[in-house]
Scaffold this motif. Structure first.
Motif, PDB file in Angstrom:
ATOM      1  N   GLU A 118       0.800  -1.220   0.000  1.00 24.81           N
ATOM      2  CA  GLU A 118       0.000   0.000   0.000  1.00 24.81           C
ATOM      3  C   GLU A 118       0.840   1.281   0.000  1.00 24.81           C
ATOM      4  O   GLU A 118       0.294   2.378   0.103  1.00 24.81           O
ATOM      5  CB  GLU A 118      -0.939  -0.021   1.210  1.00 24.81           C
ATOM      6  N   THR A 119       2.162   1.163  -0.117  1.00 17.58           N
ATOM      7  CA  THR A 119       3.026   2.343  -0.140  1.00 17.58           C
ATOM      8  C   THR A 119       2.807   3.097  -1.442  1.00 17.58           C
ATOM      9  O   THR A 119       2.832   2.510  -2.525  1.00 17.58           O
ATOM     10  CB  THR A 119       4.511   1.930  -0.036  1.00 17.58           C
ATOM     11  N   PRO A 120       2.589   4.406  -1.367  1.00 19.60           N
ATOM     12  CA  PRO A 120       2.349   5.192  -2.596  1.00 19.60           C
ATOM     13  C   PRO A 120       3.576   5.194  -3.505  1.00 19.60           C
ATOM     14  O   PRO A 120       4.724   5.117  -3.044  1.00 19.60           O
ATOM     15  CB  PRO A 120       2.070   6.601  -2.076  1.00 19.60           C
ATOM     16  N   LEU A 121       3.335   5.259  -4.799  1.00 20.60           N
ATOM     17  CA  LEU A 121       4.399   5.236  -5.789  1.00 20.60           C
ATOM     18  C   LEU A 121       5.356   6.414  -5.615  1.00 20.60           C
ATOM     19  O   LEU A 121       6.566   6.279  -5.820  1.00 20.60           O
ATOM     20  CB  LEU A 121       3.796   5.238  -7.200  1.00 20.60           C
ATOM     21  N   GLU A 122       4.844   7.568  -5.203  1.00 19.77           N
ATOM     22  CA  GLU A 122       5.698   8.744  -5.006  1.00 19.77           C
ATOM     23  C   GLU A 122       6.737   8.482  -3.914  1.00 19.77           C
ATOM     24  O   GLU A 122       7.900   8.893  -4.031  1.00 19.77           O
ATOM     25  CB  GLU A 122       4.865   9.977  -4.635  1.00 19.77           C
ATOM     26  N   ASP A 123       6.332   7.795  -2.836  1.00 19.64           N
ATOM     27  CA  ASP A 123       7.266   7.476  -1.754  1.00 19.64           C
ATOM     28  C   ASP A 123       8.348   6.502  -2.224  1.00 19.64           C
ATOM     29  O   ASP A 123       9.523   6.624  -1.861  1.00 19.64           O
ATOM     30  CB  ASP A 123       6.525   6.891  -0.544  1.00 19.64           C
ATOM     31  N   ILE A 124       7.960   5.543  -3.036  1.00 21.40           N
ATOM     32  CA  ILE A 124       8.925   4.568  -3.550  1.00 21.40           C
ATOM     33  C   ILE A 124       9.943   5.254  -4.449  1.00 21.40           C
ATOM     34  O   ILE A 124      11.149   5.023  -4.348  1.00 21.40           O
ATOM     35  CB  ILE A 124       8.202   3.429  -4.300  1.00 21.40           C
ATOM     36  N   VAL A 125       9.474   6.138  -5.316  1.00 22.01           N
ATOM     37  CA  VAL A 125      10.379   6.880  -6.203  1.00 22.01           C
ATOM     38  C   VAL A 125      11.290   7.788  -5.382  1.00 22.01           C
ATOM     39  O   VAL A 125      12.491   7.910  -5.658  1.00 22.01           O
ATOM     40  CB  VAL A 125       9.569   7.692  -7.248  1.00 22.01           C
TER      41      VAL A 125
END
Length: 132
Positions: A118-125
């Motif tokens: 559920e981690t947002p894509l922006e946080d992963i990037v």
């Protein structure tokens, strides 16, 4: 050290007995001190600094040589120009400038970690950019 202070404080040992007891240790320090220093420096050079591997071409003291063998205390080089082997103590090599001509290709480390689904894509990037 605390035992020695306790023995002196309780008058079990006086200073003359203590001097007689520790004089062999002091003498052995003078006898084996330099050998222990060379072994320690050799181990640090071999395992800590590790500037070359067996088979590498290196330049030491302006001479191009090939590393034949590495030990804890010494390293054996082969000189190209005179076709002879030269043995250097590792404690001496630790203080010399060494150029390694056979550098291993880029090496890297990897780190595996889990990210919640559920981690947002922006946080992963953002994390990926911080790691780079």
């Amino acid at each position: 050290m605390m035992i020695v202070i306790w023995l002196l404080a309780t008058n079990i040992f006086n200073t003359s007995k203590l001097a007689l007891l520790f004089s062999p240790f002091l003498a052995s320090t003078f006898i084996f001190g330099n050998s222990c220093k060379n072994v320690f420096e050799g181990l640090i050079f071999t395992f800590g600094m590790h500037p070359f591997d067996v088979g590498d071409r290196v330049i030491v003291d302006g001479m191009q040589m090939k590393v034949r063998m590495m030990n804890f205390l010494t390293t054996v080089f082969f000189k190209y120009d005179t076709q002879e082997e030269v043995i250097y103590p590792n404690s001496v090599l630790a203080s010399k400038s060494i150029s390694n001509l056979d550098i291993v290709p880029d090496q890297g480390d990897s780190l595996d970690f889990a990210i919640d689904v559920e981690t947002p894509l922006e946080d992963i990037v953002d994390i990926e950019n911080k790691i780079k």
